[in-house]
Design a protein around this motif. Sequence first.
Motif, PDB file in Angstrom:
ATOM      1  N   CYS A 189      -4.801 -10.813   7.800  1.00  0.00           N
ATOM      2  CA  CYS A 189      -5.753 -10.810   8.879  1.00  0.00           C
ATOM      3  C   CYS A 189      -4.659 -11.644  10.026  1.00  0.00           C
ATOM      4  O   CYS A 189      -4.123 -12.835   9.847  1.00  0.00           O
ATOM      5  N   SER A 242      -0.753  -1.600   9.198  1.00  0.00           N
ATOM      6  CA  SER A 242      -0.880  -2.839   9.876  1.00  0.00           C
ATOM      7  C   SER A 242       0.045  -3.946   9.968  1.00  0.00           C
ATOM      8  O   SER A 242       1.265  -3.672   9.004  1.00  0.00           O
ATOM      9  N   ALA A 259      -6.380  -0.304  18.326  1.00  0.00           N
ATOM     10  CA  ALA A 259      -6.229  -0.492  17.007  1.00  0.00           C
ATOM     11  C   ALA A 259      -4.883  -0.837  17.142  1.00  0.00           C
ATOM     12  O   ALA A 259      -5.734  -2.042  15.613  1.00  0.00           O
ATOM     13  N   ASP A 296      -8.305  -3.931   6.494  1.00  0.00           N
ATOM     14  CA  ASP A 296      -9.220  -3.488   7.858  1.00  0.00           C
ATOM     15  C   ASP A 296      -8.537  -1.886   8.136  1.00  0.00           C
ATOM     16  O   ASP A 296      -7.722  -2.547   8.425  1.00  0.00           O
ATOM     17  N   PHE A 297      -8.889  -0.448   8.619  1.00  0.00           N
ATOM     18  CA  PHE A 297      -8.201  -0.050   8.815  1.00  0.00           C
ATOM     19  C   PHE A 297      -8.878   1.111   9.858  1.00  0.00           C
ATOM     20  O   PHE A 297     -10.366   1.023   9.793  1.00  0.00           O
ATOM     21  N   CYS A 298      -8.736   2.257  10.782  1.00  0.00           N
ATOM     22  CA  CYS A 298      -9.496   2.724  11.440  1.00  0.00           C
ATOM     23  C   CYS A 298      -8.419   4.173  11.206  1.00  0.00           C
ATOM     24  O   CYS A 298      -7.426   4.267  10.584  1.00  0.00           O
ATOM     25  N   VAL A 355      -4.312   2.029  10.560  1.00  0.00           N
ATOM     26  CA  VAL A 355      -4.426   3.480  11.211  1.00  0.00           C
ATOM     27  C   VAL A 355      -3.851   4.904  10.271  1.00  0.00           C
ATOM     28  O   VAL A 355      -2.546   5.120  10.179  1.00  0.00           O
ATOM     29  N   PHE A 391      -6.186  -3.220  13.379  1.00  0.00           N
ATOM     30  CA  PHE A 391      -5.784  -1.713  11.781  1.00  0.00           C
ATOM     31  C   PHE A 391      -4.469  -0.916  11.503  1.00  0.00           C
ATOM     32  O   PHE A 391      -3.722  -1.087  12.278  1.00  0.00           O
TER      33      PHE A 391
END
Length: 246
Positions: free
Chosen positions: A245, A228, A154, A131-133, A161, A159
Motif C-alpha cells: 500500500c 502497481s 488508477a 488492489d487492482f482495477c 491495472v 492500483f
Amino acid sequence: MSGWLAVAGLGPGAEALVTPEVTSALADATDVVGYGPYVARVATRAGLALHASDNRVELARARNALELAAAGRRVAVVSSGDPGVFAMASAVFEAVEGGPAGWRDLDIRVLPGITAMLAAAARAGAPLGHDFCAINLSDNLKPWAGIERRIRLAVEADFAVAFYNPRSIARPEGFGRALEILRGACGDARPVIFARAVSTPDEALRVVPLSEAEAGMADMLTVVIVGSSATRMVGRFVYTPRSACA
Ligand SMILES: C[S@@+](CC[C@H](N)C(=O)[O-])C[C@H]1O[C@@H](n2cnc3c(N)ncnc32)[C@H](O)[C@@H]1O
C-alpha cells in the motif's frame, strides 16, 4: 415447456477452463446466441440452433435472445471470459430494461467464466495480489477523455491495472497514448505483462519494464497488466505482495 436464458462465460479459450455449470447449460440449450467467433467455440449437435452475429450489435442480439426465451426456447448467450466483464450480461439487462414488462419475469441466469485478466495473471504469477482495477481501452461506447481520466486516477490510487481491448486496427492510437500517460506517472521500471490468446495454442506471454513497452506489443487478443508501485519480479514470475500500500 418454459424457456430460459443463460448468459454464459466460455472462459479465455481452453476447454478445461469452461466451468461445468456452463457446459451443462450448453448441453440443455436449444439455441446459442453470440458474436461469431464465440458461437464457433460451441460444439454443434442435432437440435441446437446457432445464431452468430457481428460484434457491434450487442443490444439487438440480446433482444433476439430474450424473444427466443420468451417463446419457450432454452437460450445460451455466450461471451468469452466472463459474461459480466465488458460483455453480454450488461447488454441483456439493458435490453430487459427497455423491453416488454414480461421480460423481467423470465428465467435469466448469468453463469460466470474465467475472465482474461485472471487467466493472464495466473500465467504470470500473482500481479493482481493486491488492489487492482480493469479498464476497457475501447472508445466505441465511451469518450476517450473519460478513459484517460480513469488511467490517471488508477495510477494515482496505485492500483495494478488490467487493460482490456488495448488496440485494434480501427483504434491504433489509444494504447500508445495510454502508455505515454503511464510512463509520465509511473517511472520506467514498472512490470508490464502482455498476455496474448491465453490458454489457446497461440498463447504468448511477455513481461517488460514500462520503459520498453510498445504499443505494437498488443492487439485485440491481448490483455495488458501494468503493475502497481509494489509489483515486482521474482525469477520469471511477477507478483504484488499482499501487504502492499503506497
Ligand atoms: C470484449 S472483451 C471481452 C472480455 C471477456 N468477457 C473476458 O471476461 O475476458 C475482449 C478483450 O478481452 C481480452 N481477452 C479475451 N480473451 C483473451 C485471451 N484468451 N487472452 C488474452 N486476452 C483476452 C482482450 O483484451 C480482448 O480485447
